[in-house]
Design an enzyme around this catalytic site. Sequence first.
Site, mmCIF file in Angstrom:
data_model
loop_
_atom_site.group_PDB
_atom_site.id
_atom_site.type_symbol
_atom_site.label_atom_id
_atom_site.label_comp_id
_atom_site.label_asym_id
_atom_site.label_seq_id
_atom_site.Cartn_x
_atom_site.Cartn_y
_atom_site.Cartn_z
ATOM 1 N N GLY A 12 33.738 20.146 13.686
ATOM 2 C CA GLY A 12 33.414 20.801 14.955
ATOM 3 C C GLY A 12 34.500 21.790 15.327
ATOM 4 O O GLY A 12 34.801 22.022 16.506
ATOM 5 N N LEU A 17 37.401 22.576 21.946
ATOM 6 C CA LEU A 17 38.653 21.877 21.652
ATOM 7 C C LEU A 17 39.180 22.241 20.265
ATOM 8 O O LEU A 17 40.371 22.489 20.089
ATOM 9 C CB LEU A 17 38.427 20.362 21.769
ATOM 10 N N ASN A 56 28.148 19.744 7.492
ATOM 11 C CA ASN A 56 27.319 18.986 8.419
ATOM 12 C C ASN A 56 27.795 17.538 8.314
ATOM 13 O O ASN A 56 27.595 16.893 7.285
ATOM 14 C CB ASN A 56 25.841 19.116 8.005
ATOM 15 N N TYR A 145 24.754 10.671 26.326
ATOM 16 C CA TYR A 145 26.090 11.083 25.872
ATOM 17 C C TYR A 145 27.102 9.968 26.154
ATOM 18 O O TYR A 145 27.876 9.570 25.272
ATOM 19 C CB TYR A 145 26.479 12.371 26.600
HETATM 20 N N1 SER Z 1 32.922 17.771 29.525
HETATM 21 C C1 SER Z 1 31.963 16.766 29.143
HETATM 22 C C2 SER Z 1 30.617 17.079 29.668
HETATM 23 O O1 SER Z 1 30.531 17.699 30.714
HETATM 24 C C3 SER Z 1 32.405 15.415 29.621
HETATM 25 O O2 SER Z 1 33.158 14.794 28.638
HETATM 26 O O3 SER Z 1 29.661 16.695 29.097
#
Ligand code: SER
Length: 332
Positions: A12, A17, A56, A145
Amino acid sequence: MSKANPVILVTGALGQLGTELIKTLRAYHGTERVIAADVRTPQPGCDFEGPFLHLNVLDKEALQDIVLGHGVTEIYHLAALLSARGEAEPLMAWNLNVDSLLNVLEVARQFNLRVFWPSSIAVFGPNAPRYKCPQETILTPTTIYGISKSTGEQLCQWYKIKYGVDVRSLRYPGLISSSAAPGGGTTDYAVEIFHEVLKNGSYECFLDADTNLPMLYMDDAVRGTIQLMQTQKEQLRYVAYNITGTSFTPKQLAGAISQQFAPVNITYAPDHRQRIADSWPKSIDDRAAQEDWNWQPHFDLDAMTAEMLKNLKGDRFSQLETESYADAIYSL
Ligand code: SER
């Protein structure tokens, strides 16, 4: 390859980041020792120098081939789908976030690799304390998530206990940076606002004015990540540490930009992301990180705003404004 001379793979790598972390890792360990990998192709003009591979991470064999072929000793596994995009594509979010982590942990177990994997404040749900959310508390996330991140933490913990894998993680809050844009997250507004204000002087925010969320400036995030990875493993009580810079609301951020730059015309049109933001803590207690590996953020709201304005006001801004936030969905 010894630990003093690691060969690092960053998945990634083209994300928010990865773009920043790679620069620091390369400055520290040498360009050739840090291999950037992403499922996407670097855009023309991207200031990426050094090894780049297409990968991938859902393809375990391809991952394994890279690890063996390049003598990789550490993986920073950053590829992920963020919170808002995850709610729209839950199965893909689960696949990418959990299955790819399993691939990385399996390869780490087989070849004795160290691993860094980003977790998130999204592991917390509405039942966790709203303010100064502690390191150890109930994890009942209400986004796919968050569920993928809390499951990921448990997988990391299990690989550590069962196989002794040296895997470390940080529960990042919203990350704010000027190089690569975030994409598909709930905290993205705090980056978008700078671009929009510099372009048009105005911004329509997708969260309510008073939505308080924990945030961290990228320089602090990178420094904290490297610091965690450099700590002796005996000092670490946890696999995934709370970490934070400062908390603020859209209204407070607009106020800081107005004070340092020019009056901001901000309007509010909360959408589906408001529910996600409301499920997360408003501030984070990161004392465990402070105690175990001397974590301290350097940027508060004003310092972060000043740096963002300084970085984006230059030539770089004209290049960034043509990028689409929505394109940057595959990595943190
Ligand atoms: N920055 C992330 C998000 O907004 C949270 O870890 O999904």
